[in-house]
Design a protein around this motif. Structure first.
Motif, short mmCIF file in Angstrom:
data_model
loop_
_atom_site.label_atom_id
_atom_site.label_comp_id
_atom_site.label_asym_id
_atom_site.label_seq_id
_atom_site.Cartn_x
_atom_site.Cartn_y
_atom_site.Cartn_z
N SER A 1 25.24 54.78 -7.06
CA SER A 1 25.59 53.36 -7.15
C SER A 1 24.39 52.44 -6.95
CB SER A 1 26.68 53.02 -6.13
OG SER A 1 26.22 53.23 -4.81
N THR A 2 23.18 53.00 -6.91
CA THR A 2 21.98 52.20 -6.65
C THR A 2 21.10 52.06 -7.88
OG1 THR A 2 20.49 54.01 -6.02
CG2 THR A 2 22.01 53.19 -4.32
N ASP A 3 20.05 51.28 -7.73
CA ASP A 3 19.11 51.07 -8.83
C ASP A 3 17.99 52.10 -8.86
OD1 ASP A 3 17.71 50.32 -6.58
OD2 ASP A 3 17.17 48.32 -7.28
N GLU A 4 18.10 53.18 -8.06
CA GLU A 4 17.03 54.18 -8.01
C GLU A 4 17.48 55.56 -8.48
OE1 GLU A 4 15.78 54.32 -3.92
OE2 GLU A 4 17.34 55.75 -3.34
N PHE A 5 18.68 55.68 -9.04
CA PHE A 5 19.20 57.01 -9.34
C PHE A 5 20.11 56.96 -10.55
CE2 PHE A 5 22.08 60.68 -8.52
CZ PHE A 5 21.14 61.69 -8.39
N THR B 1 27.78 54.78 -11.24
CA THR B 1 26.62 54.06 -11.73
C THR B 1 26.98 52.64 -12.16
OG1 THR B 1 25.54 56.10 -12.47
CG2 THR B 1 24.82 54.05 -13.51
N ASN B 2 28.14 52.49 -12.77
CA ASN B 2 28.57 51.19 -13.28
C ASN B 2 29.42 50.40 -12.29
OD1 ASN B 2 27.33 51.52 -15.81
ND2 ASN B 2 29.06 52.69 -16.60
N HIS B 3 29.60 50.93 -11.08
CA HIS B 3 30.38 50.26 -10.03
C HIS B 3 31.83 50.01 -10.46
CE1 HIS B 3 26.73 48.55 -7.58
NE2 HIS B 3 26.55 49.80 -7.98
N PHE C 1 21.38 43.56 2.09
CA PHE C 1 20.58 42.48 1.51
C PHE C 1 21.35 41.68 0.45
CE2 PHE C 1 17.12 45.28 3.05
CZ PHE C 1 16.36 44.35 3.74
N GLY C 2 22.44 42.22 -0.04
CA GLY C 2 23.25 41.51 -1.03
C GLY C 2 22.96 41.87 -2.47
N SER C 3 21.85 42.57 -2.74
CA SER C 3 21.48 42.89 -4.12
C SER C 3 22.45 43.88 -4.76
CB SER C 3 20.06 43.45 -4.16
OG SER C 3 19.92 44.57 -3.31
N PHE C 4 23.20 44.60 -3.96
CA PHE C 4 24.20 45.53 -4.47
C PHE C 4 25.22 44.80 -5.33
CE2 PHE C 4 28.14 48.03 -4.06
CZ PHE C 4 27.68 49.30 -4.35
N PHE C 5 25.52 43.57 -4.97
CA PHE C 5 26.57 42.80 -5.65
C PHE C 5 26.00 41.92 -6.77
CE2 PHE C 5 27.48 43.35 -1.12
CZ PHE C 5 28.61 44.16 -1.21
N GLY D 1 22.75 42.13 -8.19
CA GLY D 1 21.73 42.71 -9.05
C GLY D 1 22.29 43.43 -10.26
N THR D 2 21.46 43.52 -11.29
CA THR D 2 21.78 44.34 -12.46
C THR D 2 20.58 45.23 -12.75
OG1 THR D 2 20.97 42.62 -13.97
CG2 THR D 2 23.33 42.61 -13.47
N TRP D 3 20.83 46.41 -13.29
CA TRP D 3 19.77 47.34 -13.59
C TRP D 3 20.32 48.42 -14.52
CZ3 TRP D 3 21.89 46.55 -8.74
CH2 TRP D 3 22.77 47.54 -8.27
N ALA D 4 19.45 49.02 -15.28
CA ALA D 4 19.82 50.13 -16.17
C ALA D 4 21.17 49.86 -16.83
CB ALA D 4 19.80 51.44 -15.41
N PHE D 5 22.18 50.66 -16.49
CA PHE D 5 23.48 50.54 -17.14
C PHE D 5 24.48 49.75 -16.30
CE2 PHE D 5 21.27 54.09 -18.90
CZ PHE D 5 21.46 53.93 -20.26
N LYS D 6 24.05 49.25 -15.16
CA LYS D 6 24.89 48.39 -14.35
C LYS D 6 24.55 46.95 -14.74
CE LYS D 6 25.98 46.20 -10.23
NZ LYS D 6 25.52 44.90 -9.71
N THR D 7 25.39 46.36 -15.57
CA THR D 7 25.06 45.08 -16.19
C THR D 7 25.95 43.93 -15.74
OG1 THR D 7 26.50 45.62 -18.08
CG2 THR D 7 24.17 46.23 -18.25
N ARG D 8 26.79 44.15 -14.76
CA ARG D 8 27.69 43.09 -14.34
C ARG D 8 27.60 42.89 -12.83
NH1 ARG D 8 32.51 44.45 -12.06
NH2 ARG D 8 32.83 46.66 -11.66
N GLN D 9 28.11 41.78 -12.36
CA GLN D 9 28.20 41.53 -10.93
C GLN D 9 29.22 42.49 -10.32
OE1 GLN D 9 26.37 38.43 -9.41
NE2 GLN D 9 25.32 39.36 -11.13
N THR D 10 29.03 42.81 -9.05
CA THR D 10 29.90 43.76 -8.38
C THR D 10 30.83 43.04 -7.41
OG1 THR D 10 28.27 45.53 -8.56
CG2 THR D 10 29.93 45.77 -6.84
#
Length: 504
Positions: free
Chosen positions: A71-75, A94-96, A463-467, A469-478
């Motif tokens: 669920s992170t931007d590093e994996f 990955t896409n939350h 930090f709040g970036s989980f909600f 942030g967007t990266w790779a294939f996670k393109t929406r707010q969480t």
């Protein structure tokens, strides 16, 4: 060379495991009751090692670690065009968009509560032993191991069943306990356990490695306090500083000159940075490290003269790579772009084409060269048994103590003191020293330093970036409710007294 211990069978324990995370003469014990067992510390320790082994899945390639990292931007683990690796449960993480039927989350729950259940059984046996007065350290150690397991359960699912007995009454199954109450239980258990555990200053560090010391538990508490506001609604920044100072003031720990040495098989036992780890030695039936197997491209068999072809699964993202300066030594742990043999010659396919690693473009059917590789647990110097390596798995490092204290100081309006600590970590890896500090700098530094060490999801939530942030294939707010995972559907069926988390 270390000696390891096989886990015996214990009458009170529901799980039988082969494990090893201590260095004792190898023995095999039969199935014995507490009345005839635990005549001495060695016999008792042979059971405790199994709890260590189960806890290690939270930093190993097991589902507890995978569940968090997905669920992170590093994996990222894409399906391959050549077949294999595609798993909808992992793509959903990955896409939350995971739900109660997510298989990865379901397996992770089982793994984490196996560790807790085994700790309960071992504790009951230890406390039933006629020699329990001589086993205070091991009883404390096992309480700490159980509390650690509950930390991971609470961090992942929030409200969880709180059980401290080995056998449950099927007619009286436990309900969910609030996250705040589980937090309090963990804190109470760890503080009680630490009183009967040795300090790193009081043991032969090489001989005692990698068992928990007081400082390992202080570090665990510091990390829980770092996230206290997420868990309970009340920040505990000063407690973070207090716990970190208990570790720092021993004078026993320091940063290794090269961060990579903390993950190199031949260097780990001598590291003054590692605070807690899990020993692995597949040649002695004492666990294994399979990061190389699961991560690397198959061509790395030739590059590192491996006895197997890696499976080309686990990858990292462009977002993770872009956090590093070129001069930062830590960037060398991410394999990207054109690949070479250790002697500098191009690493090529049989047709002579050089392997060039690029970001994942297709999460369903990626090509062989898609996905950057994290070579943290290097195969250089490692001993292999088949596809299993002997690199120890790292749980806690001194750099985390420095960065946790830095964050707590920054959040309590002491930025200049925080900056000094952050620059200690940066200087070790030849990163350009910072002249000033922001909260974003601290998050980024933690992401650089602890890549694939299992804490990125927890950090991103704090930090709040989980909600946002967007990266790779996670393109929406969480959605905010996804800060915790759903209670698996199978657990709700097995125990109707559990309550599903809000939003699921």
């Amino acid at each position: 060379m270390y000696k390891y211990l096989k886990l015996p069978m214990i009458a009170a324990t529901c799980l039988l495991l082969s494990a090893g995370c201590t260095k004792l003469d190898e023995e095999t014990f039969g199935s014995l009751s507490p009345d005839t067992y635990y005549r001495n510390e060695e016999e008792a320790l042979s059971s405790v090692v199994g709890v260590y082994q189960l806890l290690s899945y939270n930093v190993d390639i097991g589902d507890p670690w995978r569940m968090k990292e997905f669920s992170t931007d590093e994996f990222i683990v894409p399906g391959r065009a050549s077949g294999g690796w595609y798993d909808q449960s992992n793509v959903d993480l990955t896409n939350h968009v995971q739900d109660v039927n997510n298989n990865t989350v379901a397996r992770a729950w089982v793994n984490i509560f196996q560790e807790i259940g085994t700790a309960n059984a071992v504790l009951e046996s230890l406390e039933s032993s006629p020699n329990k007065d001589n086993l205070k350290t091991l009883i404390a150690e096992t309480r700490a191991l159980r509390a650690y397991g509950y930390f991971f359960a609470m961090d992942n699912w929030g409200d969880v069943p709180l059980v401290t007995i080995a056998k449950l009454d099927p007619k009286n199954l436990p309900p969910s306990t609030s996250r705040a109450d589980v937090y309090k239980f963990i804190e109470t258990e760890m503080l009680a356990a630490v009183a009967d555990m040795p300090s790193v200053k009081d043991v032969d560090r090489t001989a005692y490695y990698p068992r928990f010391t007081k400082e390992a538990i202080y570090t665990a508490l510091a990390y829980m306090y770092l996230n206290a506001e997420v868990y309970t609604g009340t920040a505990q920044w000063q407690k973070v500083v207090d716990m970190c100072d208990l570790v720092i003031n021993t004078g026993a720990y320091s940063l290794m000159p090269n961060v990579i040495d903390n993950f190199t098989s031949t260097q780990q036992a001598a590291s003054k940075e590692i605070i807690a780890a899990f020993t692995k030695d597949p040649t002695k039936n004492a666990g294994n490290n399979q990061f190389i197997l699961y991560t690397q491209n198959a061509l790395d068999q030739k590059k590192y003269n491996l006895p197997f072809a890696p499976a080309n699964g686990y990858s990292t993202t462009q977002a993770a790579l872009d956090r590093y300066e070129d001069r930062d030594i830590r960037k060398s742990m991410i394999q990207h772009g054109p690949q070479f043999y250790l002697d500098g010659k191009p690493l090529t396919y049989p047709n002579g084409t050089q392997l060039v690693l690029v970001p994942v473009k297709d999460i369903v059917a990626a090509q062989d060269n898609e996905g950057y590789k994290v070579l943290k647990y290097t195969p250089v110097g490692a001993a292999f048994s088949g596809f299993n390596a002997d690199n120890d798995l790292v749980l806690e490092r001194y750099s985390n103590v420095l960065l946790m204290k830095a964050e707590a100081l920054f959040r309590t309006s002491r930025p200049s003191d925080a900056l000094l600590l952050v620059n200690q970590v940066r200087n070790r890896s030849n990163a350009t020293p910072l002249n000033a500090l922001t909260i974003q700098d601290i998050e980024n530094e933690r992401a650089r330093e602890f890549l694939w060490e299992g804490c990125r999801r927890t950090d991103m939530i704090r930090f709040g970036s989980f909600f946002t942030g967007t990266w790779a294939f996670k393109t929406r707010q969480t959605e905010s409710f996804r800060k915790i995972y759903p209670i698996p559907a199978a657990q709700l069926v097995a125990n109707p007294n559990l309550s599903q988390n809000e939003g699921y």
